[in-house]
Motif scaffolding. Structure first.
Motif, PDB file in Angstrom:
ATOM      1  N   UNK A   1      18.183  21.899 -13.386  1.00 46.91           N
ATOM      2  CA  UNK A   1      17.221  21.739 -14.478  1.00 46.91           C
ATOM      3  C   UNK A   1      17.363  22.882 -15.480  1.00 46.91           C
ATOM      4  N   UNK A   2      17.520  24.110 -14.974  1.00 46.88           N
ATOM      5  CA  UNK A   2      17.690  25.263 -15.856  1.00 46.88           C
ATOM      6  C   UNK A   2      19.003  25.192 -16.621  1.00 46.88           C
ATOM      7  N   UNK A   3      20.050  24.711 -15.970  1.00 48.44           N
ATOM      8  CA  UNK A   3      21.356  24.595 -16.621  1.00 48.44           C
ATOM      9  C   UNK A   3      21.288  23.586 -17.766  1.00 48.44           C
TER      10      UNK A   3
ATOM     11  N   UNK B   1      28.855  27.775 -16.257  1.00 48.55           N
ATOM     12  CA  UNK B   1      29.760  28.924 -16.158  1.00 48.55           C
ATOM     13  C   UNK B   1      29.100  30.192 -16.697  1.00 48.55           C
ATOM     14  N   UNK B   2      28.418  30.057 -17.827  1.00 49.10           N
ATOM     15  CA  UNK B   2      27.741  31.212 -18.425  1.00 49.10           C
ATOM     16  C   UNK B   2      26.648  31.732 -17.502  1.00 49.10           C
TER      17      UNK B   2
ATOM     18  N   UNK C   1      26.432  35.470 -15.927  1.00 47.15           N
ATOM     19  CA  UNK C   1      25.421  36.431 -16.369  1.00 47.15           C
ATOM     20  C   UNK C   1      24.156  36.434 -15.523  1.00 47.15           C
ATOM     21  N   UNK C   2      23.934  35.404 -14.743  1.00 45.65           N
ATOM     22  CA  UNK C   2      22.774  35.370 -13.841  1.00 45.65           C
ATOM     23  C   UNK C   2      21.454  35.518 -14.573  1.00 45.65           C
ATOM     24  N   UNK C   3      20.683  36.507 -14.184  1.00 48.45           N
ATOM     25  CA  UNK C   3      19.354  36.726 -14.750  1.00 48.45           C
ATOM     26  C   UNK C   3      19.370  37.422 -16.108  1.00 48.45           C
ATOM     27  N   UNK C   4      20.522  37.856 -16.557  1.00 53.53           N
ATOM     28  CA  UNK C   4      20.645  38.565 -17.838  1.00 53.53           C
ATOM     29  C   UNK C   4      20.676  37.542 -18.972  1.00 53.53           C
ATOM     30  N   UNK C   5      19.511  37.011 -19.323  1.00 54.76           N
ATOM     31  CA  UNK C   5      19.443  35.932 -20.306  1.00 54.76           C
ATOM     32  C   UNK C   5      19.840  36.370 -21.711  1.00 54.76           C
TER      33      UNK C   5
ATOM     34  N   UNK D   1      26.547  34.756 -25.167  1.00 56.32           N
ATOM     35  CA  UNK D   1      27.745  34.036 -24.777  1.00 56.32           C
ATOM     36  C   UNK D   1      27.671  32.566 -25.190  1.00 56.32           C
ATOM     37  N   UNK D   2      26.508  31.974 -25.052  1.00 58.29           N
ATOM     38  CA  UNK D   2      26.325  30.574 -25.443  1.00 58.29           C
ATOM     39  C   UNK D   2      26.476  30.404 -26.950  1.00 58.29           C
ATOM     40  N   UNK D   3      25.963  31.361 -27.714  1.00 57.90           N
ATOM     41  CA  UNK D   3      26.106  31.278 -29.177  1.00 57.90           C
ATOM     42  C   UNK D   3      27.564  31.372 -29.582  1.00 57.90           C
ATOM     43  N   UNK D   4      28.350  32.175 -28.857  1.00 57.59           N
ATOM     44  CA  UNK D   4      29.780  32.285 -29.171  1.00 57.59           C
ATOM     45  C   UNK D   4      30.489  30.968 -28.939  1.00 57.59           C
ATOM     46  N   UNK D   5      30.116  30.262 -27.868  1.00 62.38           N
ATOM     47  CA  UNK D   5      30.742  28.961 -27.567  1.00 62.38           C
ATOM     48  C   UNK D   5      30.303  27.912 -28.566  1.00 62.38           C
TER      49      UNK D   5
END
Length: 51
Positions: free
Chosen positions: A12-14, A30-31, A35-39, A45-49
């Motif tokens: 659900x979080x993904x 993958x992200x 990165x785990x808990x480091x949102x 990273x998501x913005x770069x993709x």
């Protein structure tokens, strides 16, 4: 002996993370695995993709 297994990110979080950044679910997984808990850095990273 006790083994510590890292809990997987709930699907659900993904999906929520993927929709938020308009990226594929597998990329979001993958992200979040990396990165785990480091949102803050996961968002970067998501913005770069997504760009």
């Amino acid at each position: 002996m006790t083994e510590h297994a890292q809990a997987a990110t709930p699907i659900k979080d993904v999906i929520t993370f993927a929709k938020k950044h308009r990226i594929q679910v597998d990329d979001a997984q993958k992200i979040l695995d990396e990165y785990g808990e480091d949102r803050k850095n996961a968002d970067k990273a998501a913005r770069r993709i997504a760009a």
